[in-house]
Design an enzyme around this catalytic site. Structure first.
Site, mmCIF file in Angstrom:
data_model
loop_
_atom_site.group_PDB
_atom_site.id
_atom_site.type_symbol
_atom_site.label_atom_id
_atom_site.label_comp_id
_atom_site.label_asym_id
_atom_site.label_seq_id
_atom_site.Cartn_x
_atom_site.Cartn_y
_atom_site.Cartn_z
ATOM 1 N N ARG A 57 -8.572 -7.021 -10.091
ATOM 2 C CA ARG A 57 -7.526 -6.031 -10.455
ATOM 3 C C ARG A 57 -7.840 -5.516 -11.857
ATOM 4 O O ARG A 57 -7.336 -5.991 -12.876
ATOM 5 C CB ARG A 57 -6.148 -6.679 -10.426
ATOM 6 C CG ARG A 57 -5.003 -5.712 -10.810
ATOM 7 C CD ARG A 57 -4.801 -4.615 -9.830
ATOM 8 N NE ARG A 57 -4.435 -5.145 -8.492
ATOM 9 C CZ ARG A 57 -4.596 -4.474 -7.387
ATOM 10 N NH1 ARG A 57 -5.112 -3.263 -7.416
ATOM 11 N NH2 ARG A 57 -4.259 -4.997 -6.220
ATOM 12 N N GLN A 82 -8.976 -2.615 3.369
ATOM 13 C CA GLN A 82 -8.818 -1.433 2.502
ATOM 14 C C GLN A 82 -9.908 -1.424 1.434
ATOM 15 O O GLN A 82 -10.228 -2.470 0.856
ATOM 16 C CB GLN A 82 -7.439 -1.511 1.828
ATOM 17 C CG GLN A 82 -7.303 -0.598 0.610
ATOM 18 C CD GLN A 82 -5.901 -0.116 0.352
ATOM 19 O OE1 GLN A 82 -5.319 0.580 1.181
ATOM 20 N NE2 GLN A 82 -5.377 -0.515 -0.785
ATOM 21 N N ARG A 87 -16.589 -4.532 -2.938
ATOM 22 C CA ARG A 87 -15.913 -5.129 -4.101
ATOM 23 C C ARG A 87 -15.559 -6.599 -3.900
ATOM 24 O O ARG A 87 -15.137 -7.271 -4.843
ATOM 25 C CB ARG A 87 -14.663 -4.319 -4.461
ATOM 26 C CG ARG A 87 -13.579 -4.357 -3.387
ATOM 27 C CD ARG A 87 -12.322 -3.630 -3.833
ATOM 28 N NE ARG A 87 -11.266 -3.726 -2.818
ATOM 29 C CZ ARG A 87 -9.991 -3.467 -3.061
ATOM 30 N NH1 ARG A 87 -9.603 -3.074 -4.267
ATOM 31 N NH2 ARG A 87 -9.091 -3.593 -2.094
ATOM 32 N N HIS A 165 -13.669 2.534 -8.703
ATOM 33 C CA HIS A 165 -12.217 2.421 -8.927
ATOM 34 C C HIS A 165 -11.920 2.023 -10.381
ATOM 35 O O HIS A 165 -11.338 0.962 -10.632
ATOM 36 C CB HIS A 165 -11.658 1.376 -7.950
ATOM 37 C CG HIS A 165 -10.201 1.529 -7.654
ATOM 38 N ND1 HIS A 165 -9.225 1.278 -8.589
ATOM 39 C CD2 HIS A 165 -9.557 1.894 -6.527
ATOM 40 C CE1 HIS A 165 -8.045 1.484 -8.039
ATOM 41 N NE2 HIS A 165 -8.200 1.861 -6.796
ATOM 42 N N ASP A 210 -0.644 9.061 -7.406
ATOM 43 C CA ASP A 210 -1.733 8.606 -6.529
ATOM 44 C C ASP A 210 -2.273 9.854 -5.847
ATOM 45 O O ASP A 210 -1.803 10.263 -4.791
ATOM 46 C CB ASP A 210 -1.186 7.618 -5.490
ATOM 47 C CG ASP A 210 -2.310 6.872 -4.778
ATOM 48 O OD1 ASP A 210 -2.009 5.873 -4.080
ATOM 49 O OD2 ASP A 210 -3.481 7.290 -4.932
ATOM 50 N N GLU A 270 -10.921 7.749 -10.848
ATOM 51 C CA GLU A 270 -11.862 7.146 -9.908
ATOM 52 C C GLU A 270 -12.736 8.225 -9.271
ATOM 53 O O GLU A 270 -12.271 9.010 -8.451
ATOM 54 C CB GLU A 270 -11.087 6.405 -8.822
ATOM 55 C CG GLU A 270 -9.981 5.508 -9.338
ATOM 56 C CD GLU A 270 -8.956 5.144 -8.271
ATOM 57 O OE1 GLU A 270 -9.245 5.359 -7.074
ATOM 58 O OE2 GLU A 270 -7.865 4.654 -8.627
HETATM 59 O O1 TA6 Z 1 -7.163 4.417 -5.702
HETATM 60 C C1 TA6 Z 1 -5.780 4.404 -5.515
HETATM 61 C C2 TA6 Z 1 -5.449 3.439 -4.394
HETATM 62 O O2 TA6 Z 1 -5.988 3.882 -3.175
HETATM 63 C C3 TA6 Z 1 -3.930 3.301 -4.335
HETATM 64 O O3 TA6 Z 1 -3.399 3.903 -3.172
HETATM 65 C C4 TA6 Z 1 -3.722 1.784 -4.369
HETATM 66 O O4 TA6 Z 1 -3.762 1.257 -3.062
HETATM 67 C C5 TA6 Z 1 -4.926 1.367 -5.198
HETATM 68 O O5 TA6 Z 1 -5.996 2.135 -4.667
HETATM 69 C C6 TA6 Z 1 -5.179 -0.104 -5.262
HETATM 70 O O6 TA6 Z 1 -5.644 -0.590 -4.037
HETATM 71 P P1 TA6 Z 1 -5.940 -2.189 -3.940
HETATM 72 O O7 TA6 Z 1 -6.462 -2.403 -2.543
HETATM 73 O O8 TA6 Z 1 -6.951 -2.501 -5.010
HETATM 74 O O9 TA6 Z 1 -4.634 -2.866 -4.223
#
Ligand code: TA6
Length: 296
Positions: A57, A82, A87, A165, A210, A270
């Site tokens: 994070r 996601q 990563r 990111h 976002d 990003e």
């Molecule tokens: O880059 C923005 C995003 O897609 C947000 O929608 C939020 O989900 C963020 O990434 C963080 O995602 P994560 O999977 O690291 O919690």
């Protein structure tokens, strides 16, 4: 290399004191200091997992082969988590290259690799394509360059998305303006993923933001703090930029986001190729990345 096992990291320092730290886990840059090592430029949550138990994070997580939640079904990335597997995979450290060029400015380049064979069984089963990633992190006096080289090592074409990111550290989010996006179309994920056009010269953050800006004509997005330019984020062969700040509720809701007030000290800018898919034929290579310049 410092440490061993999941939390091992590579640290590089210039003679003038600037430094960069990269976890082998995710090839995640967790620290970049400029100004002789006095200025930390990246935000890292105080509760960021640095033991390989989950995506970091903060710093610069590498997003590949899919950005955001994958397509629901019928796509090779559909059963990936996601933001894909890069990563949360263990990368190999491929080596360090230093260069002293004539203008007595030094730079050091750290290379990292991730290949099909380095994936977890689960990830490989989910995305059964042969690929190779080489990720280069180059520290210079006032800049950090991070570039990925994606190669299709298999017999089949594949498509992917890629994004860096980056969590940039700021003093006070209420005094931040993001410029370089005027007139650009964006998808606003806070407004039900509706499409908008950026009508103001700068983006200010006064709540959860976002936004996926796509097809940006010029290659630099800048972060201005209290009227003073703080960062230039220059895209290389990437056309899109996401701007994200979780704000109060979302910051509180993330277990690894600390302190809760930390949303006041970070903004994610990003760079990526996330609108549609980059296609790679057998043996073909894609290269893209960013150079972040620290302007103070
Ligand atoms: O880059 C923005 C995003 O897609 C947000 O929608 C939020 O989900 C963020 O990434 C963080 O995602 P994560 O999977 O690291 O919690």
């Amino acid at each position: 290399i410092v440490g061993s096992g999941p939390s091992s990291k590579v640290v590089a320092t210039l003679p003038s004191g600037e430094s960069v730290e990269v976890l082998l886990y995710g090839a995640t840059v967790t620290s970049w200091k400029s100004n002789g090592g006095k200025t930390e430029n990246l935000w890292l949550s105080e509760k960021a997992a640095l033991d390989g138990s989950k995506a970091v994070r903060g710093g610069i997580p590498v997003v590949f082969p899919v950005f955001g939640p994958p397509p629901k079904s019928g796509h090779p990335t559909s059963s990936l988590p996601q933001h894909g597997f890069a990563r949360t995979s263990r990368w190999e450290f491929l080596g360090k290259t230093t260069s002293e060029d004539t203008l007595d400015s030094n730079s050091v380049k750290l290379d990292f690799g991730l290949y099909t064979t380095g994936l977890s069984d689960e990830a490989r089963k989910a995305w059964p394509l042969d690929f190779g990633l080489v990720y280069s992190v180059t520290l210079a006096k006032d800049s950090l360059q991070t570039v990925v080289n994606v190669r299709n090592e298999g017999e089949k074409n594949f498509e992917f998305q890629f994004l860096l990111h980056t969590y940039l550290k700021v003093k006070d989010i209420s005094k931040v303006a993001i410029t370089g996006l005027l007139g650009v179309t964006y998808i606003d994920k806070v407004l039900n993923a509706t499409e908008h056009s950026q009508s103001d010269a700068s983006v200010s953050i006064t709540g959860e933001v976002d936004r996926v800006y796509a097809g940006i004509p010029q290659n630099t997005t800048s972060v201005v703090e209290d009227g003073t330019p703080r960062f230039d984020v220059v895209r290389d062969n990437l056309q899109d930029t996401v701007v994200w700040n979780p704000w109060i509720e979302k910051a509180k809701a993330m277990g690894d986001f600390a302190p809760d007030e930390g949303y006041k000290n970070m903004v994610c800018v990003e760079v990526g190729a996330v609108k549609g898919w980059q296609k790679l034929e057998k043996g073909e290579v894609f290269e893209g990345g960013q150079t972040i310049k620290s302007l103070v």
